[in-house]
Every structure is written in C-alpha cells, then in structure tokens.
Motif scaffolding. Structure first.
Motif, PDB file in Angstrom:
ATOM      1  N   ARG A  47     -12.349 -26.189   0.034  1.00 51.85           N
ATOM      2  CA  ARG A  47     -12.826 -27.541   0.777  1.00 51.85           C
ATOM      3  C   ARG A  47     -13.895 -27.573   1.755  1.00 51.85           C
ATOM      4  NH1 ARG A  47      -8.806 -31.170   4.290  1.00 51.85           N
ATOM      5  NH2 ARG A  47      -9.111 -29.608   5.647  1.00 51.85           N
ATOM      6  N   THR A  48     -13.901 -26.316   2.452  1.00 55.64           N
ATOM      7  CA  THR A  48     -14.858 -25.998   3.468  1.00 55.64           C
ATOM      8  C   THR A  48     -16.334 -25.856   2.685  1.00 55.64           C
ATOM      9  OG1 THR A  48     -13.411 -25.270   5.092  1.00 55.64           O
ATOM     10  CG2 THR A  48     -15.760 -24.475   5.421  1.00 55.64           C
ATOM     11  N   PRO A 102      -9.357 -38.559   6.133  1.00 57.43           N
ATOM     12  CA  PRO A 102      -8.313 -37.449   6.570  1.00 57.43           C
ATOM     13  C   PRO A 102      -8.066 -36.424   5.587  1.00 57.43           C
ATOM     14  CG  PRO A 102      -7.251 -39.720   7.088  1.00 57.43           C
ATOM     15  CD  PRO A 102      -8.451 -39.879   6.189  1.00 57.43           C
ATOM     16  N   ALA A 103      -8.269 -36.925   4.056  1.00 58.69           N
ATOM     17  CA  ALA A 103      -8.045 -35.695   3.118  1.00 58.69           C
ATOM     18  C   ALA A 103      -9.275 -34.675   3.467  1.00 58.69           C
ATOM     19  CB  ALA A 103      -8.371 -36.393   1.995  1.00 58.69           C
ATOM     20  N   PHE A 104     -10.382 -34.982   3.911  1.00 55.70           N
ATOM     21  CA  PHE A 104     -11.457 -33.838   4.195  1.00 55.70           C
ATOM     22  C   PHE A 104     -11.405 -33.567   5.537  1.00 55.70           C
ATOM     23  CE2 PHE A 104     -12.856 -36.509   0.485  1.00 55.70           C
ATOM     24  CZ  PHE A 104     -12.937 -35.403  -0.464  1.00 55.70           C
ATOM     25  N   GLN A 105     -10.551 -33.992   6.411  1.00 57.79           N
ATOM     26  CA  GLN A 105     -10.665 -33.704   7.777  1.00 57.79           C
ATOM     27  C   GLN A 105      -9.312 -33.035   8.328  1.00 57.79           C
ATOM     28  OE1 GLN A 105     -11.673 -37.406   9.463  1.00 57.79           O
ATOM     29  NE2 GLN A 105     -13.963 -37.093   8.876  1.00 57.79           N
ATOM     30  N   THR A 106      -8.101 -33.321   7.960  1.00 60.74           N
ATOM     31  CA  THR A 106      -6.906 -32.987   8.404  1.00 60.74           C
ATOM     32  C   THR A 106      -6.458 -31.310   7.799  1.00 60.74           C
ATOM     33  OG1 THR A 106      -6.174 -35.106   8.067  1.00 60.74           O
ATOM     34  CG2 THR A 106      -4.348 -33.581   8.389  1.00 60.74           C
ATOM     35  N   LEU A 161     -22.298 -35.637   8.608  1.00 57.12           N
ATOM     36  CA  LEU A 161     -21.092 -36.040   8.159  1.00 57.12           C
ATOM     37  C   LEU A 161     -20.234 -35.819   9.468  1.00 57.12           C
ATOM     38  CD1 LEU A 161     -20.040 -33.651   4.889  1.00 57.12           C
ATOM     39  CD2 LEU A 161     -20.840 -35.979   5.316  1.00 57.12           C
ATOM     40  N   SER A 162     -18.987 -36.805   9.671  1.00 58.33           N
ATOM     41  CA  SER A 162     -18.361 -36.971  10.716  1.00 58.33           C
ATOM     42  C   SER A 162     -17.519 -35.617  11.125  1.00 58.33           C
ATOM     43  CB  SER A 162     -17.307 -38.017  10.651  1.00 58.33           C
ATOM     44  OG  SER A 162     -18.176 -39.368  10.618  1.00 58.33           O
ATOM     45  N   ALA A 201      -2.123 -37.615  -2.129  1.00 57.04           N
ATOM     46  CA  ALA A 201      -3.114 -38.378  -1.873  1.00 57.04           C
ATOM     47  C   ALA A 201      -4.465 -37.415  -1.494  1.00 57.04           C
ATOM     48  CB  ALA A 201      -2.767 -38.842  -0.324  1.00 57.04           C
ATOM     49  N   PHE A 202      -4.007 -36.116  -1.271  1.00 55.52           N
ATOM     50  CA  PHE A 202      -5.178 -35.250  -1.145  1.00 55.52           C
ATOM     51  C   PHE A 202      -6.014 -35.018  -2.626  1.00 55.52           C
ATOM     52  CE2 PHE A 202      -6.297 -30.387  -1.021  1.00 55.52           C
ATOM     53  CZ  PHE A 202      -7.508 -30.667  -0.456  1.00 55.52           C
TER      54      PHE A 202
END
Length: 324
Positions: free
Chosen positions: A305-306, A198-202, A323-324, A212-213
C-alpha cells in the motif's frame, strides 16, 4: 437542462477569472457555489442541498462522509452571506442545524460571504462544542474564496463567463459531474480525493476490516483507469480525470503505475484470504467486519500500500498537489 458535452481525450485548461465579491451575489447563487465547491472538496457518500428553510429562505446542505475511522459522519452546512456576520445569528444557525438532526452532527460548517473575526470564530466553535458537535468550521468570505479557487476553479470559470449554475440539486450535481477541471492542479485534486480515505491511512494490524479495504482498492483502480469513481453499491460517487488524460507523461505514467501497485496489493489480499491467513474473527457477530491476519501479511499489505501511495504522491506532486 442538458449539461452533456463532448469529452476530449486530453485535458484542456482555460484561463482564470475575476475577483469575487460575494456580497454582490444573491443568496441562491452563493448557495450554488458552496454546494458545487463542497462536491469537489470531499468524497461524499451523499450530499443534499435541501429545500427552502427558515425566515431567510436559505437552504441547508447536509451530507455524510467518512470520519477518521471510516464511520459515517454527518456534516451540516449553513450559508451565511449576510450583510453583517454576527455571533448571535451564527449561534442561531448552529442551534437550528443541530435541532434538525436526531443526534448532534459530527461537523458543522458556517460559510460567510464577508469578514469574520478570529474571536467570533472561536466563540462559534465554543458554542458548537457546548452542543456536543465534534468539529465546527467557520469560513469567512476570503476563506471560502480560497477553497473555491483551490478546489473548484472550473466553477468560477463557468460562473463568471455567464453560464449560470443550475438551481435544482439534481441538475447541479450532474453539472458538476460533467464539468471539466479548469486547471491541471484541479484535475490532480480530484484524483487526490481517491486516497483521502481511511482505507489508505489506517495502519494494517493483525486485526483489521478487510471487506471495506478490498472494496476501496477496487474502486480506486477503476477510477484511475476509467475516470468513474463508484461506491460499494456501484453508484457513481464522482468522475475524476483518468490517468491517461494528463498532458504531462510523468503524471500519467505515475498514476498508471499506482494502479498497477494497487492491483498487486489486491492480489496479495486475495492470496491471504485463499490461504486462510486472512479470515473473519471468531466473535460470531454476523455484522462484524474485523479479520484476523497472520504474519507476514500485515507487513506485506502495509508495504505494498505504501508503494502504491508513493507512486500517486510523486505523480501528483508534479501538479503541486499533496496527498493528505
């Protein structure tokens, strides 16, 4: 049993193996291969291969990973390498797996050694849904073989070359940590797991969970640079091929650049915290991890991040990994 062996500074890939006939495997060997494959497929907070249970002396596999929101999600697995896969047996296993948990698990996976019809899969999923299980997967033998060859060809390579997989859970886990990937694509898949969180998708909004990020960013930088992926408590989750070991210089350079971009992202986050533009919310709940984020930091963090993910995606695409 010792599984340690010298590590080379570059990945060395070997040839592939024979067709698989799961029905020829003992139940224990089938379970070993399932457990080893699952270890390679996801980023588990923990995954346990439990003691003998049930009349068939099978062993349950129970683990916890992150759901789409980053919360702990329990996954229970039934290994069903029966001579004939029947709906009645599958339902019985789903009921048994559900009864072992205080609350219904987030996900149940039933893995067969032979064919399973689409109708039977649908009825298993309907039964799981009636038991308030959010996700139910039923893998036929061909489904499992596809996952095994895709995520863990090194397991097949060792198994069919006569190197028996350990029967003890701790030994098998250590074996998998030390086992080098058999193909360059498998190596790329191990790296791709770092970003399937989630850190890389939310999406980053004006209110987000920052501790957590930041931890996920640091864990990923460490894994890309050293090959050791640790959780927030410092324990080893897994080992992954570090960026410098990939034979293709474009892959190595791309993953190195991803690590640099992630470091920039971490610096921006720290900058915002220092300036009090990223700060804990005022709800007075000591367990709350939500932070308020003032402009322009949501946009900056999202953009950086992108850029980091694009570097990783471009590098892994050269290996045929998405990547998912």
């Amino acid at each position: 049993m010792s599984t340690s062996k010298p590590k080379s500074s570059k990945l060395i890939f070997t040839g592939m193996v024979h067709p698989i006939h799961f029905k020829n495997l003992s139940g224990r060997d089938f379970e070993r291969m399932v457990f080893a494959t699952l270890l390679r497929m996801r980023a588990w907070r923990w995954l346990n291969w439990h003691g003998q249970t049930g009349g068939d002396k099978g062993r349950d596999i129970i683990g916890v990973c992150e759901d789409e929101l980053g919360n702990e999600a329990t996954v229970v697995v039934a290994c069903a390498n029966w001579q004939k896969f029947t709906l009645a047996k599958a339902k019985k296993d789903i009921d048994r797996l559900t009864s072992t948990q205080g609350t219904p698990p987030h996900e149940v996976i039933v893995i067969a050694g032979g064919d399973v019809s689409a109708e039977t899969k649908d009825k298993c999923k309907a039964h799981a849904d009636a038991n308030k299980i959010k996700i139910c997967q039923v893998w036929s033998g061909p489904d499992f073989e596809e996952h095994l060859r895709f995520h863990a060809p090194s397991v097949l390579n060792r198994f069919f070359n006569g190197d028996q997989l350990p029967d003890d859970e701790a030994e098998l886990r250590e074996f998998m940590l030390e086992l080098d990937p058999a193909t360059e694509k498998e190596a790329g898949l191990l790296v791709a797991r770092l970003f399937n969180r989630p850190a890389f998708q939310t999406p980053i909004h004006c209110e987000s969970s920052m501790p957590a990020f930041r931890q996920a960013i640091s864990d990923t930088i460490g894994a890309l640079n050293t090959g050791i992926w640790r959780d927030r408590e410092g324990a080893i989750i897994s080992r992954v091929p570090p960026s410098h070991v990939f034979p293709d210089a474009r892959v190595s350079e791309g993953l190195t650049n991803c690590s640099k971009k992630l470091n920039t992202l971490r610096m921006t986050l720290d900058e915002g915290i220092k300036a009090n533009a990223i700060r804990p919310c005022q709800c007075n709940n000591p367990l709350c991890t939500t932070h308020e984020i003032d402009p322009p930091y949501p946009q900056r963090l999202e953009q950086e991040r992108t850029e980091a993910l694009r570097k990783a995606a471009d590098a892994l695409a050269l290996l045929g990994v998405q990547l998912s």
